[in-house]
Design a protein around this motif. Sequence first.
Motif, PDB file in Angstrom:
ATOM      1  N   THR A  45     -20.522  -3.330 -10.084  1.00 50.41           N
ATOM      2  CA  THR A  45     -20.297  -3.315  -8.641  1.00 50.41           C
ATOM      3  C   THR A  45     -21.580  -3.604  -7.881  1.00 50.41           C
ATOM      4  O   THR A  45     -21.571  -4.331  -6.876  1.00 50.41           O
ATOM      5  N   MET A  46     -22.690  -3.047  -8.348  1.00 48.58           N
ATOM      6  CA  MET A  46     -23.971  -3.294  -7.694  1.00 48.58           C
ATOM      7  C   MET A  46     -24.352  -4.769  -7.775  1.00 48.58           C
ATOM      8  O   MET A  46     -24.898  -5.344  -6.829  1.00 48.58           O
ATOM      9  N   SER A  49     -22.192  -6.625  -5.215  1.00 55.36           N
ATOM     10  CA  SER A  49     -22.654  -6.392  -3.844  1.00 55.36           C
ATOM     11  C   SER A  49     -23.928  -7.167  -3.554  1.00 55.36           C
ATOM     12  O   SER A  49     -24.104  -7.723  -2.462  1.00 55.36           O
ATOM     13  N   ARG A  52     -23.046 -10.935  -3.180  1.00 54.54           N
ATOM     14  CA  ARG A  52     -22.295 -11.231  -1.964  1.00 54.54           C
ATOM     15  C   ARG A  52     -23.154 -11.122  -0.711  1.00 54.54           C
ATOM     16  O   ARG A  52     -22.853 -11.752   0.314  1.00 54.54           O
ATOM     17  N   SER A  53     -24.201 -10.325  -0.765  1.00 54.24           N
ATOM     18  CA  SER A  53     -25.033 -10.131   0.421  1.00 54.24           C
ATOM     19  C   SER A  53     -25.963 -11.308   0.699  1.00 54.24           C
ATOM     20  O   SER A  53     -26.602 -11.348   1.744  1.00 54.24           O
ATOM     21  N   GLN A 751     -20.337   2.922   6.087  1.00 53.07           N
ATOM     22  CA  GLN A 751     -20.618   1.701   5.343  1.00 53.07           C
ATOM     23  C   GLN A 751     -22.053   1.696   4.844  1.00 53.07           C
ATOM     24  O   GLN A 751     -22.325   1.308   3.705  1.00 53.07           O
ATOM     25  N   GLN A 755     -24.784   1.939   0.794  1.00 51.13           N
ATOM     26  CA  GLN A 755     -25.767   0.917   0.469  1.00 51.13           C
ATOM     27  C   GLN A 755     -27.192   1.451   0.461  1.00 51.13           C
ATOM     28  O   GLN A 755     -28.131   0.680   0.347  1.00 51.13           O
ATOM     29  N   THR A 759     -28.852   3.253  -2.795  1.00 48.06           N
ATOM     30  CA  THR A 759     -27.710   2.427  -3.102  1.00 48.06           C
ATOM     31  C   THR A 759     -26.985   2.982  -4.305  1.00 48.06           C
ATOM     32  O   THR A 759     -25.922   2.540  -4.667  1.00 48.06           O
TER      33      THR A 759
END
Length: 895
Positions: A45-46, A49, A52-53, A751, A755, A759
């Motif tokens: 998942t990290m 993320s 995608r960032s 949210q 993060q 994180t």
Amino acid sequence: MALSRLALAKLLRNPGRTLTRVLTLAAAVALLAAMLLFIGHSLKTMTGSATRSVAVDWQGPVSSYRAATRIASGVAAEPGILQASPVATAPFSGAEHASPAATWRSATGSILAVPQDYPTHIRTFRFLRGSLQPGEIVFDQQLAATLHVRIGDTVRLTPRPGAKPVPYRVSGVALVTAPDVLFQPLNPLAGPAPAQPPANVAILPLEAFQWTFAPELPTISAANPGAAALPGAQTGVQWQVQVQVDPAALAGSPAHALTRAGQLRNRTERTFPGQVQFVDNLSDSLTTASSDALYAETLYIMLAVPGALVALGLAYLAALGAVERDRRELALLRARGASRRQLLGIAALESALLGLLAGALGTGVALLAVHLVGSAGGIDAGRALVALGICVGLAFAGALATRVGSTLAYVRSSVTEERRSAHREGKPLWERLYLDLIALGVAGLVYWLTARTGFSAVINPDSNPTLSLSVYMFLAPALLWVSAALLLVRARGRALAWLAARAAGNRPSSWTGFLLSSASRRGSAINRGLLLVGLLLAFGVNLGVFAATYDQQARVDAQLTLGADVVVTAPPGVAAKKGLEGRLASLPGVAAVSAVDHSYAYVGPDLQDTFGIDAAKFGRATSLRDSYFLGDSAAQNLARMRSTPDGILVSRETITDYSLSLGDLVKLRVLDQPTGRFKVVPFHVVGVVQEFPSAPKDSFMVANIAYLQSVTRDQGPNVLFVKATGSPVTLAHRIGAATAQDGTSVKDIKQQTAQTVTTVDLSGISRIEEAFTVVLVAAAMGLFVAVALAERRHEFATMTALGASLREVAAFLWSEAALVLAAAFGLAALLGWLLAEMLVAMLRHVFDPPPDHLAAPWAFLGGLAGAALVGALLAAGIAVVGLRRLPLGAILREE
């Protein structure tokens, strides 16, 4: 084959005992398997993320349009590449929209030239209206508002002063979401660099740009990246190749993805030698994620492994219930000619069967637990099979260690000696060497050194980052666990036995005195229960307190990183023109709103974030701690800003680097928005700040928004801090709906919490471990009572035969359980708090800011104590039923 049948028959002959051993082993391995599965999912998942960032993974400067199209075509064909597009950025000196009613003009800005299929996978802007058509232009929302244009209007763009304006038909309005990346200076040797994004942005089709606009401007050579090193000062066309890597090629942990991304980039650059080198935005993001992942793995291991190891002790406790029966059976087998190798083989086969059953059950429980906390999405069949293999192996090892440990002791002695009811054992080596006291002393020394000197983990973010730990890192809590367990084993319940004997007196005359006197003679047996129950409770206290403190700091860190409960980012000029501050203040659920102007300024050669605030209202919309400032309180620093129009708060790092003091004059270069040029502006230092809401952790400055806007001549604030009276999530949705037409971006603290630190998310693994701990504590109390009944069955049968009532016999069981519970609660409170304190001290540098105190999750701690109490009561109740069914005659005839 005969040994296999014998081992299987032995397990089937005692189904209750076998089931108990399977369940205890399954619980222990399930905790470890859940941790491994959760870690794997979390790391995946990290990685997702982090990828995608990133708006644009790679940006490679090239020398011409032809080179950009040719190299982009070749890169797109490389394996692992999702998209490669030729792109250009360039300045324009002005734009003009003439209509019958009026003529509107804009200041300087920048052009982004992209091919028609650019938005397929590279999402640096999104269309609000219309689309990108051949030969036509799309304006960023702010520039479109400045020029008062609509789709179908004609706008004339001037490439440079003195050049002939170029007319374009407007085909859409967009919101550029990553201007700081798109227009950053491209220097592959320096890597990603911060950039002052342009206030005005227009988007052109690449082919139209090449033929109608680019000929009027010089080209920035790929060999001279310094020509575009000043953000906002680009004087020519920057041709480049923008690349998006296929996320499917970056599976696994962030460290693995970082290595893979580096290999892809190196292979691509090797395929086009001397033609392109990339600014790697992707690796920059994955490096940060890799550091967080290393912390996550360390935290998960430190939190989960002790509990699993203590849980494995339950299997040992379960085996103690029939240890005498096993001893006699082994002695009988030896008397009938069984060799020591055969006895060990029976134990191994028995453990293998137990391990297979417990491993399969533990894997199923682990998968269910991970699914219940919402972390099962990335677990495929291969990962589940690996978890099954690990669980079976661990369960087999645990069963074998318990079984063979007793078997070895028995097979080394004679048959006659094994048939005795009493045995004398010597002290183990660790006890003679006082390793428990040595471990305790070293743990205390390490903790003192850590707290005094602040030793901490160090991240080395090279191509494959590793976690370089100081010698002392995590040694203190690990040694404390070891020393606590060994000290309890050494004590053998002598302290409890002494206290019980003192309370009972020399000649007890009351029933309570008889119970205490009996307990004083069973110090070693009571100590076994204390060892497991106490350590499990200590593990639960440590886990709960640390997780609660971690969550508390994650919220504090999130607010410091985000800035406020809800933060609204608006395009330049929108907040002022649309009156967003007043509109948001009138919404339900809003306690306060404060506008912030986030820009950049140069201190010498260093480009730093600069925040313009209203010192009178800023503290109402966010939290300002005195610890954020050096020397004076937050209120005193803000008061000085209010009384000094050109006052500025400077970060501690900048104060040190440039030898500044309070009251010093500091000259900054700020961007004059109308001209697009930097100019020198005087400020006076009024305070030193080390932390500030939404500011970076190193160098930044805070000025008065009115003075800052007067010297930059920009179009108003671009960020709004909002304090919520209720749920920030609900308020964020409400604000998003109210400002949807204004092109705003809305974030809330929930949210951001996911993060930060941090994180690393502990919520899932902590819930899993807390649930396991509650169950294991109850099971440990139940097993203690069951083993006590099995050990004292002959004694209880004798008491019953002499006329003791069932209630009187059962009192001996629950009195021992009460002693274990009372001692375990005291041990857990002390040891659990010390362990949590040590872990927080070890990771104090991770928290930003550090915690002021530990947080206590009273609901969980109460549930943990309740589970132990309920487990003891249920076990005592079941034991009473068992006492009624004891075959007194058969028991009294046993040798």
